[in-house]
Design an enzyme around this catalytic site. Structure first.
Site, PDB file in Angstrom:
ATOM      1  N   LEU A 257       6.448   1.247  -2.989  1.00  0.00           N
ATOM      2  CA  LEU A 257       6.331   2.506  -3.725  1.00  0.00           C
ATOM      3  C   LEU A 257       7.359   3.520  -3.242  1.00  0.00           C
ATOM      4  O   LEU A 257       7.884   4.314  -4.029  1.00  0.00           O
ATOM      5  CB  LEU A 257       4.917   3.086  -3.584  1.00  0.00           C
ATOM      6  N   ARG A 261       9.966   5.331  -5.629  1.00  0.00           N
ATOM      7  CA  ARG A 261      10.049   6.786  -5.798  1.00  0.00           C
ATOM      8  C   ARG A 261      11.492   7.262  -5.873  1.00  0.00           C
ATOM      9  O   ARG A 261      11.844   8.081  -6.717  1.00  0.00           O
ATOM     10  CB  ARG A 261       9.292   7.473  -4.650  1.00  0.00           C
ATOM     11  N   PHE A 399       3.717   8.504 -12.342  1.00  0.00           N
ATOM     12  CA  PHE A 399       4.218   7.238 -11.778  1.00  0.00           C
ATOM     13  C   PHE A 399       4.423   7.306 -10.260  1.00  0.00           C
ATOM     14  O   PHE A 399       4.755   8.367  -9.724  1.00  0.00           O
ATOM     15  CB  PHE A 399       5.606   6.945 -12.364  1.00  0.00           C
ATOM     16  N   GLU A 400       4.319   6.140  -9.631  1.00  0.00           N
ATOM     17  CA  GLU A 400       4.699   5.972  -8.215  1.00  0.00           C
ATOM     18  C   GLU A 400       4.006   6.969  -7.291  1.00  0.00           C
ATOM     19  O   GLU A 400       4.579   7.467  -6.334  1.00  0.00           O
ATOM     20  CB  GLU A 400       6.228   6.102  -8.041  1.00  0.00           C
ATOM     21  N   GLY A 401       2.739   7.242  -7.578  1.00  0.00           N
ATOM     22  CA  GLY A 401       2.010   8.253  -6.820  1.00  0.00           C
ATOM     23  C   GLY A 401       2.224   9.601  -7.475  1.00  0.00           C
ATOM     24  O   GLY A 401       3.356  10.032  -7.677  1.00  0.00           O
TER      25      GLY A 401
END
Length: 591
Positions: A257, A261, A399-401
């Site tokens: 992740l 990011r 997205f992505e956290g």
């Protein structure tokens, strides 16, 4: 040279020459970027409408064409059928593909979070079996972490993996949600808890019995990408397809992740540049009140702000790519310790990855929104591409956290690194306390270009240290519950990294041009951005101090803050008019 420590930017003064900028690109890297642009223009753009209607066969066909060009194998080592390119080149590919809209997301999910878990954490046998076909697009990948009841809280996953009685298989049961590429992917990186406890990663093949899918989600944007649930019903996965160690899946999930990011930020950069070009072109063609709207200062101001933020984002993205090239460029993918080495190298820059993700996604949202505004009513019409950029951009903050989770991670990770002795954060904070007790100079004069901006960034770092020390002292271990304070600290760190990235790049441009006119736009953008952002730093600091102290203590701290935030204002209207004129003349993003 000693590698630059992740997060060290908040307490150190970086060397301009150690920071990678787009002006440092080699001829080979520029050729890779051009190849990607040509592929998007020649192969993707003509099929844009068909892709947006979610044509699986067409997307797969084009993914394989991208694979033939090497665009899917940039991060795959040569030993396993890829190109093994440097991290700058793979970042460029991600940026240039962004103009392909939903198709870019399909590529990104495959080459990034889908393939990289095997690149960095797979066994030799797993790499030999899967990577050559992933690099060519013969096989396509997806990443399966989110579940219906666990999004940001990924470790609360309910998908289970039970070792079979004969010890030959893990039997997986559960469901994964919002899986990009699920409609056509051949391989799935699936996270499940072994015996309900040991969070682990598995390579699951589409053809395995018990693998099923829910219907396509009807999304606000990115409509040309496949997003479906993955359903696992007693799926027997050979034990050889456990990825990494049982119970250590979090090392894979979170580090992949991290890479996702910063790659997302690169995609946001490309989309922002596209939005600027569309908006400048429209403003140079649309007439109102007998004049081109690009000649109106308020429209010019929008183009200037769009360009400034994109310049800052570009500086941040390639600065971070340079860090990853130093950290990951010489990994030995044949080493049995590659998983441990990869996790350590990626985690080193987790803070910078989260910063890029938050700033990149929020920059694109701003640029897309202003682009729609410049287009007026036409910006709301699907026939105009800016409308799609606006819709597609919204997912990036999720997205992505989510950006909220990333804001908590930024200072949280910094404090953890300090407690482990990896950064002398507390030592620097103590030194600052002594400095703050002394009388500060009444004022300073700044004669050289960017001299005051460098000073303001140094003051912003001191403000962060002052607030960080105050927060740790006030809340100690309970600081994790003070999310508003953590968000303020995160925004201060984001501001510092953004301002400094622009400053370092502008300085390099100044030095390369001998102080000439070629660097003037970069200098103007840096000055404008730093002065605008420093005002926000002051406001953030006051908000945090008022939450942590009161009475005489608060008054003392605000007095110190006032000394740290002294600034000689600049004429930002004049600066932005000059920047706008350059954007209007070029008709696109301009450095």
């Amino acid at each position: 040279m000693t590698r630059i420590a992740g997060g060290s930017f908040i307490i150190e003064e970086p060397d301009d020459q150690r920071v990678f900028t787009p002006e440092d690109l080699t001829e080979e890297q520029r050729m890779i970027a051009q190849t990607t642009e040509d592929f998007v223009e020649g192969e993707i753009a003509p099929h844009d409408e068909a892709i947006e209607k979610l044509n699986y066969e067409l997307t797969v066909e084009l993914l394989r064409k991208a694979g033939e060009l090497g665009l899917l194998g940039a991060d795959v080592p040569e030993a396993y059928g890829g190109l093994g390119l440097d991290k700058i080149s793979s970042t460029l590919i991600g940026e240039k593909l962004s103009k392909a809209s939903s198709f870019a997301l399909s590529v990104g999910a495959h080459v990034g979070i889908g393939t990289l878990p095997i690149v960095y954490f797979g066994t030799k046998e797993q790499k030999e079996r899967y990577l050559p076909e992933l690099a060519t697009g013969e096989k396509l990948a997806a990443y399966c972490l989110t579940e219906p009841s666990s999004g940001s809280d990924a470790l609360a996953a309910k998908t289970t993996a039970r070792l079979s009685d004969d010890g030959k298989h893990y039997i997986l049961n559960g469901a994964k949600q919002f899986i990009t590429n699920a409609g056509f992917a051949d391989l799935f990186i699936v996270y499940a808890k072994v015996d309900g406890a040991g969070f682990s990663a598995f390579i699951v093949e589409r053809t395995m019995e018990g693998v099923g899918f829910g219907p396509e989600e009807k999304k606000m944007g990115i409509k040309g990408s496949s997003t479906r649930p993955l359903i696992l019903d007693n799926v027997h996965v050979p034990v050889e397809q456990l990825l990494g160690e049982a119970g250590k899946g979090h090392l894979i999930a979170f580090n992949i992740l991290n890479i996702g990011r910063y790659k997302l930020a690169a995609g946001c950069l490309g989309a922002a540049k596209d939005a600027i070009a569309l908006s400048a072109k429209y403003a140079n063609e649309r007439k109102q009140f007998g004049r081109l709207i690009s000649s109106f200062p308020l429209i010019g101001g929008k183009l200037a702000d769009m360009n400034i933020r994109t310049f800052v984002l570009e500086s941040m993205v390639y600065r971070t790519a340079g860090l990853f090239e130093e950290g990951l460029g010489d990994l030995d993918h044949a080493s049995p310790q590659i998983g441990i080495q990869s996790a350590k190298a990626i985690a080193e820059y987790a803070i910078e990855c989260s910063i890029n993700k938050v700033f990149g996604s929020e920059t694109l949202d701003f640029v897309a929104d202003e682009g729609v505004q410049i287009h007026g009513g036409y910006g709301y019409i699907q026939e105009y591409r800016i409308e799609r950029i606006y819709r597609d951009s919204r997912i990036n903050r999720i997205f992505e956290g989510t950006n909220e989770i990333n804001r908590l991670l930024i200072p949280g990770t910094l404090f953890k690194r300090a407690l482990k002795g990896e950064l002398p954060l507390m030592q620097k904070a103590m030194e600052l306390q002594e400095e703050l007790m002394e009388l500060m100079p009444a004022g300073q004069s700044f004669e050289e270009p960017l001299e005051q901006e460098a000073h303001l960034i140094a003051m912003a770092k001191k403000i962060f240290l002052m607030l960080g020390a105050q927060a740790v002292q006030a809340y100690q271990m309970a600081i994790e519950q003070e999310q508003e304070i953590l968000a303020c600290l995160a925004d201060l760190m984001i501001a510092v990294y953004a301002m400094e990235s622009a400053l370092l790049r502008a300085r390099k441009l100044l030095a390369a041009s001998g102080g000439g006119a070629k660097a003037q736009n970069a200098v103007d953008m840096t000055v404008s951005f730093v002065h605008d952002t420093f005002g926000k730093v002051d406001a953030l600091a006051k908000e945090a101090l008022c939450a942590m102290a009161e009475g005489d203590v608060l008054r003392t701290q605000l007095a110190i803050l006032k000394k740290l935030t002294r600034v000689s204002p600049v004429n930002r209207i004049k600066l932005k008019r000059a920047i706008a004129a350059r954007v209007v003349e070029a008709g696109k993003y301009v450095v």
